[in-house]
Scaffold this active site. Structure first.
Site, PDB file in Angstrom:
ATOM      1  N   ARG A 124      17.854   1.220  -8.950  1.00 58.50           N
ATOM      2  CA  ARG A 124      18.425   1.011  -7.614  1.00 58.50           C
ATOM      3  C   ARG A 124      17.616   1.779  -6.574  1.00 58.50           C
ATOM      4  O   ARG A 124      18.126   2.661  -5.885  1.00 58.50           O
ATOM      5  CB  ARG A 124      19.889   1.387  -7.624  1.00 58.50           C
ATOM      6  N   GLN A 129      16.012  -3.478  -4.077  1.00 57.18           N
ATOM      7  CA  GLN A 129      17.345  -3.926  -3.634  1.00 57.18           C
ATOM      8  C   GLN A 129      17.506  -5.438  -3.724  1.00 57.18           C
ATOM      9  O   GLN A 129      18.561  -5.936  -4.095  1.00 57.18           O
ATOM     10  CB  GLN A 129      17.612  -3.456  -2.210  1.00 57.18           C
ATOM     11  N   ASP A 132      18.601  -6.495  -7.114  1.00 62.72           N
ATOM     12  CA  ASP A 132      19.735  -5.768  -7.681  1.00 62.72           C
ATOM     13  C   ASP A 132      20.872  -6.726  -8.037  1.00 62.72           C
ATOM     14  O   ASP A 132      21.802  -6.955  -7.254  1.00 62.72           O
ATOM     15  CB  ASP A 132      20.190  -4.704  -6.671  1.00 62.72           C
ATOM     16  N   SER A 135      24.507  -5.369  -8.167  1.00 65.77           N
ATOM     17  CA  SER A 135      25.194  -5.319  -6.876  1.00 65.77           C
ATOM     18  C   SER A 135      25.564  -6.710  -6.388  1.00 65.77           C
ATOM     19  O   SER A 135      26.675  -6.922  -5.905  1.00 65.77           O
ATOM     20  CB  SER A 135      24.318  -4.638  -5.822  1.00 65.77           C
ATOM     21  N   TYR A 232      25.874   7.927  -9.482  1.00 65.55           N
ATOM     22  CA  TYR A 232      26.983   7.413 -10.292  1.00 65.55           C
ATOM     23  C   TYR A 232      28.029   8.498 -10.528  1.00 65.55           C
ATOM     24  O   TYR A 232      27.785   9.676 -10.285  1.00 65.55           O
ATOM     25  CB  TYR A 232      26.458   6.903 -11.634  1.00 65.55           C
TER      26      TYR A 232
END
Ligand code: NAD
Length: 451
Positions: A124, A129, A132, A135, A232
């Site tokens: 990430r 992006q 990703d 996501s 995380y």
């Protein structure tokens, strides 16, 4: 000769998504690649073969025919044994491999001499992006979880003042405020619900409030340090979990809808809602357990089922919620893949840069071996990083309204080998500080703080 990319029909039961769309077919051509599509691959996402053909793809009758000449195979799920056996020697395979739980499939890909990449391991970092997929799919899952909850809930979401009296706004509680949770909050707010949310990462408090929801959590010293450098959540201590449970006990009995999304990368999902807490809720309340494929956050949730408890609480354990919004999920995932495959092709030829940090982080197999540092070589040893969703003891399981989307949850694991997996979660690279805001950006644009 141009690079050939094959797109197969997904074979996992209930998987409605597809790895490319007509839009991306055209873009692959611009990269110097020809796309072959197995007939019917787009059906679950409402894309007829004719649209792929109009975009320049060649439609073939079977997976074997598509795979015969394919240099690159792009998929939603990991290939099954038959597909892997039909791969051309040295083919590249890119998919959401669910590598921690799919040891046998990863091992088979290695044995077949394929270079396999897992989209869920794309780091990430800002440059990645656009690739990703975690996501892009979690965002849609968060949205869809609220739609599913609203459909199962026998009352309205917004406050409505009518001549016959007032309909109260639904109270929605979102547990776990990552990408899916943020979109769930935003969607529930758009529908007019009164929303509260909780997470163990302090950074989420401001994000929750910026969406017009109220943050509810045990904000002690442990909470202040609950985020890893990678962004995380850490597994929380038993003491914290007890305090969290006490807070949830008080809060949850007043809620109409609860959406749980809490995950710890590489581990079984934490249980956040106990059977007693479910029992304290009003009849007709709805819980959606988005973590069900990783073992579930809710005691009594059953993978692929709608469970109704003795006191009439409806627990939805549907897997693959992005598959219930398949056209958009395929669109976004197709673009994630296009960007990733762009790293594999240079000047119309297959030319992956072995030093590219994104490719390094996502590579599972190469040269006949499993090479990812978080997976043991010569798998299938690591099968099942997360345990199966439990059967609900107190709940009566009714068939899911739609076909169960995903495979049965993996078996319990907790072998010594998995400990390092959990310690080195998901990706090799760390997310940049600025990136999460971007990931949450669509949600942030929702009507804020109006009341
Ligand atoms: P995830 O799917 O791993 O977990 C979902 C949420 O559950 C997380 O917010 C986590 O903190 C929460 N959680 C875990 N244990 C919990 C518990 N016991 N109680 C309550 N909540 C608990 O999360 P995700 O959506 O993958 O996002 C993880 C992080 O990555 C976030 O910081 C997010 O902003 C970031 N991110 C970065 C990028 C990027 O840099 N490109 C993209 C997306 C997400």
């Amino acid at each position: 000769m141009a690079v050939t990319i094959a797109v197969l029909k997904e074979r996992l039961s209930g998987e409605t998504r597809v790895a490319t769309t007509p839009e991306t077919v055209k873009k692959y051509a611009a990269l110097g690649a020809a796309v072959i599509i197995e007939a019917g691959a787009g059906e679950g996402s409402s894309i007829p073969d004719s649209e792929y053909a109009a975009a320049g793809a060649r439609i073939v009758k079977s997976a074997a025919e598509a795979l015969k000449t394919a240099d690159i195979v792009i998929k939603v799920r990991a290939p099954d044994a038959k597909e892997t056996a039909a791969l051309k020697k040295g083919a590249i395979v890119v998919a959401l491999m669910d590598a921690y739980n799919n040891g046998a499939a990863v091992s088979a890909l290695a044995k077949a001499g394929a270079s396999a990449y897992a989209m869920e391991f794309v780091p990430r970092i800002t440059r990645a992006q656009v690739m990703d997929a975690l996501s892009s799919q979690a965002n849609l899952a968060g949205y869809r979880s609220v739609i599913e909850a609203a459909a199962a809930f026998g009352k309205g979401m917004p406050m409505m003042m009518t001549a016959a009296g007032t309909v109260a706004a639904a109270k929605v509680f979102v547990m776990g405020v990552g990408v899916a949770g943020l979109q769930a909050i935003a969607t529930a707010r758009r529908l007019g619900a009164v929303v509260t949310a909780t997470d163990v990462r302090p950074a989420t408090k401001e994000q929750v409030e910026s969406l017009g929801a109220k943050f509810t959590a045990v904000e002690d010293e442990e909470f202040k340090n609950a985020q890893t450098a990678g962004g995380y959540a850490k597994p929380m201590s038993a003491e914290y979990q007890a305090k969290q449970a006490a807070l949830v006990t008080e809060h949850i009995k007043k809620q109409d809808i609860v959406i749980t999304t809490a995950l710890i990368p590489g581990r079984k999902a934490p249980i956040l809602v106990s059977a007693a807490q479910v029992a304290s809720m009003k009849p007709g309340s709805v819980i959606v357990d988005l973590a069900i494929e990783q073992g579930g956050n809710v005691d009594g949730a059953v993978l692929g089922k709608t469970a109704v408890t003795k006191n009439g609480v409806i627990i939805l354990g549907s897997p693959n919620l992005p598959g219930r919004i398949a056209a958009d999920a395929s669109n976004l995932y197709g673009r994630n893949l296009l960007a990733f495959v762009g790293l594999l092709i240079k000047d119309g030829k297959i030319a992956p840069d072995a030093e590219d940090e994104i490719l390094k982080a996502a590579m599972l197999t190469s040269g006949g071996k499993v090479v990812h540092p978080n997976l043991s070589p010569n798998t299938p040893a690591q099968a099942g990083a997360q345990p199966a969703a439990k059967k609900a003891p107190a709940a009566k399981a009714a068939p899911a309204k739609k076909p169960a989307g995903a495979k049965a949850a993996p078996k319990p694991a907790a072998t010594a080998k998995q400990t390092p997996v959990a310690a080195k979660p998901k990706a090799v690279a760390k997310p940049k500080a600025a990136a999460p805001a971007k990931a949450a950006a669509p949600a942030k644009k929702t009507p804020p703080k109006k009341k």
